[in-house]
Design a protein around this motif. Sequence first.
Motif, PDB file in Angstrom:
ATOM      1  N   VAL A   9       0.832  -1.197   0.000  1.00  0.00           N
ATOM      2  CA  VAL A   9       0.000   0.000   0.000  1.00  0.00           C
ATOM      3  C   VAL A   9       0.868   1.250   0.000  1.00  0.00           C
ATOM      4  CG1 VAL A   9      -1.728   1.282   1.306  1.00  0.00           C
ATOM      5  CG2 VAL A   9      -1.862  -1.208   1.209  1.00  0.00           C
ATOM      6  N   PHE A  10       0.621   2.131  -0.973  1.00  0.00           N
ATOM      7  CA  PHE A  10       1.303   3.423  -1.041  1.00  0.00           C
ATOM      8  C   PHE A  10       0.464   4.437  -0.271  1.00  0.00           C
ATOM      9  CE2 PHE A  10       2.387   7.540  -2.668  1.00  0.00           C
ATOM     10  CZ  PHE A  10       3.725   7.478  -3.034  1.00  0.00           C
ATOM     11  N   LEU A  11       1.080   5.130   0.692  1.00  0.00           N
ATOM     12  CA  LEU A  11       0.353   6.095   1.525  1.00  0.00           C
ATOM     13  C   LEU A  11       0.567   7.502   0.987  1.00  0.00           C
ATOM     14  CD1 LEU A  11       1.249   4.583   5.016  1.00  0.00           C
ATOM     15  CD2 LEU A  11      -0.841   4.247   3.687  1.00  0.00           C
ATOM     16  N   GLU A  34       2.601  -4.638   3.731  1.00  0.00           N
ATOM     17  CA  GLU A  34       3.739  -3.781   3.407  1.00  0.00           C
ATOM     18  C   GLU A  34       3.237  -2.424   2.926  1.00  0.00           C
ATOM     19  OE1 GLU A  34       7.890  -3.906   0.781  1.00  0.00           O
ATOM     20  OE2 GLU A  34       6.343  -5.430   0.498  1.00  0.00           O
ATOM     21  N   THR A  35       3.948  -1.374   3.298  1.00  0.00           N
ATOM     22  CA  THR A  35       3.560  -0.027   2.892  1.00  0.00           C
ATOM     23  C   THR A  35       4.731   0.717   2.275  1.00  0.00           C
ATOM     24  OG1 THR A  35       4.138   0.932   5.041  1.00  0.00           O
ATOM     25  CG2 THR A  35       1.855   0.177   4.753  1.00  0.00           C
ATOM     26  N   PHE A  36       4.393   1.775   1.533  1.00  0.00           N
ATOM     27  CA  PHE A  36       5.394   2.751   1.101  1.00  0.00           C
ATOM     28  C   PHE A  36       5.047   4.055   1.804  1.00  0.00           C
ATOM     29  CE2 PHE A  36       7.083   6.250  -1.238  1.00  0.00           C
ATOM     30  CZ  PHE A  36       8.319   5.812  -1.729  1.00  0.00           C
ATOM     31  N   GLY A  55       7.506   3.665  -6.131  1.00  0.00           N
ATOM     32  CA  GLY A  55       6.676   3.193  -5.031  1.00  0.00           C
ATOM     33  C   GLY A  55       5.254   2.907  -5.469  1.00  0.00           C
ATOM     34  N   ILE A  56       4.700   3.797  -6.286  1.00  0.00           N
ATOM     35  CA  ILE A  56       3.333   3.588  -6.794  1.00  0.00           C
ATOM     36  C   ILE A  56       3.303   2.402  -7.745  1.00  0.00           C
ATOM     37  CG2 ILE A  56       1.467   4.594  -8.179  1.00  0.00           C
ATOM     38  CD1 ILE A  56       2.300   7.333  -7.084  1.00  0.00           C
ATOM     39  N   ASP A  57       4.315   2.306  -8.596  1.00  0.00           N
ATOM     40  CA  ASP A  57       4.377   1.234  -9.582  1.00  0.00           C
ATOM     41  C   ASP A  57       4.475  -0.143  -8.928  1.00  0.00           C
ATOM     42  OD1 ASP A  57       4.552   0.497 -12.434  1.00  0.00           O
ATOM     43  OD2 ASP A  57       6.547  -0.220 -11.894  1.00  0.00           O
ATOM     44  N   GLU A  58       5.137  -0.201  -7.775  1.00  0.00           N
ATOM     45  CA  GLU A  58       5.336  -1.486  -7.097  1.00  0.00           C
ATOM     46  C   GLU A  58       4.207  -1.823  -6.120  1.00  0.00           C
ATOM     47  OE1 GLU A  58       9.095  -0.909  -5.241  1.00  0.00           O
ATOM     48  OE2 GLU A  58      10.214  -0.891  -7.149  1.00  0.00           O
ATOM     49  N   HIS A  61      -2.131  -1.027  -4.119  1.00  0.00           N
ATOM     50  CA  HIS A  61      -3.164  -0.053  -3.759  1.00  0.00           C
ATOM     51  C   HIS A  61      -2.520   1.271  -3.380  1.00  0.00           C
ATOM     52  CE1 HIS A  61      -5.138  -3.939  -3.125  1.00  0.00           C
ATOM     53  NE2 HIS A  61      -6.306  -3.317  -3.239  1.00  0.00           N
ATOM     54  N   LEU A  62      -3.254   2.348  -3.579  1.00  0.00           N
ATOM     55  CA  LEU A  62      -2.844   3.654  -3.084  1.00  0.00           C
ATOM     56  C   LEU A  62      -3.904   4.160  -2.123  1.00  0.00           C
ATOM     57  CD1 LEU A  62      -1.118   6.627  -4.682  1.00  0.00           C
ATOM     58  CD2 LEU A  62      -3.439   7.027  -3.822  1.00  0.00           C
ATOM     59  N   ILE A  63      -3.481   4.449  -0.892  1.00  0.00           N
ATOM     60  CA  ILE A  63      -4.380   5.067   0.082  1.00  0.00           C
ATOM     61  C   ILE A  63      -4.275   6.580  -0.108  1.00  0.00           C
ATOM     62  CG2 ILE A  63      -4.839   5.483   2.520  1.00  0.00           C
ATOM     63  CD1 ILE A  63      -5.519   2.677   1.808  1.00  0.00           C
ATOM     64  N   TYR A  64      -5.376   7.199  -0.506  1.00  0.00           N
ATOM     65  CA  TYR A  64      -5.409   8.643  -0.714  1.00  0.00           C
ATOM     66  C   TYR A  64      -5.980   9.280   0.551  1.00  0.00           C
ATOM     67  CZ  TYR A  64      -7.051  13.133  -2.693  1.00  0.00           C
ATOM     68  OH  TYR A  64      -7.300  14.470  -2.929  1.00  0.00           O
TER      69      TYR A  64
END
Length: 292
Positions: A9-11, A34-36, A55-58, A61-64
């Motif tokens: 998850v990208f934060l 796992e998070t970014f 980070g987004i590519d890997e 999900h993206l938490i907005y």
Amino acid sequence: MRIDSLKKVFLSHSNCDKEFVRKLDASFFGNNIETFLDEKDILIGDSIPESIYNGIDESTHLIYVISENSISSGWVTEELSVAKMREKDNNGFKILPVLIDSSELPTSIRHIKYANFQEWRNPDSFRDAFLSVLISLGIEAKTISQEELHWYANNSKKLKECIHWINKSTYEISGALTSTIGKSKDDNIHYMATKYAFEENMLKKDLENIILLLGNNFSRHSKLYILFEHTKHTLEYINTELPNRYNYKEFKKIEILRKELIILLEIIEQFRNEMETLLLGSVNLRRIPNKA
């Protein structure tokens, strides 16, 4: 230390909302996700845009994180644009909005259901909203066992003492890193080495005390096992990566250690909050979360 997971998850957030995001990051960590997070995954010398795009590519999900701060953030706007392009690729990548204040939803994501974290400072409200995020990720939330509750009831005082001193060491290391700004290279080496040397023995002792308290007797699926592993990893980092405190290059490693300590403290604090709530008998972790 990051835990292997099929989800990453990208934060995406504003720096002004770090308190919430660190709590969210610790919650993901406690559920093996796992998070970014920029402050721990972008190191000194790294290209910020390249790190973010990678980070987004890997991520899956993206938490907005929606707030008055993030709506006006150029970085968040850019991250959201990149995430939307990834989502259009139809490869399973999804954007999950979470609202943390009373801001009006941006037009571009009003059609997407969001998780309501507006009362995130309330432990019960945070837990409900976080469970709804886990459900969207297709992950079952970890619950605390009676064994863990019994351990906490017997060891909470000792754990609290360790946290106090680890928190103090983290604060002192952060202050020392900040104080090196503007000093000469030689002065930096002497100042930082002296300051860190003073804190290191106490820091190692408190990490060792937590490891002794926890032992290695819990299920790999328990939150205490995760806490044990992260504490052990942090201690190993000190012993293996910081053998020469008078080397200027060690500054970067001390900065990494500071970030690891912050994550560890967030995990412990979240664990303590859940334990205290359960001991009071005021919450059932298995209840169904409210709709956002």
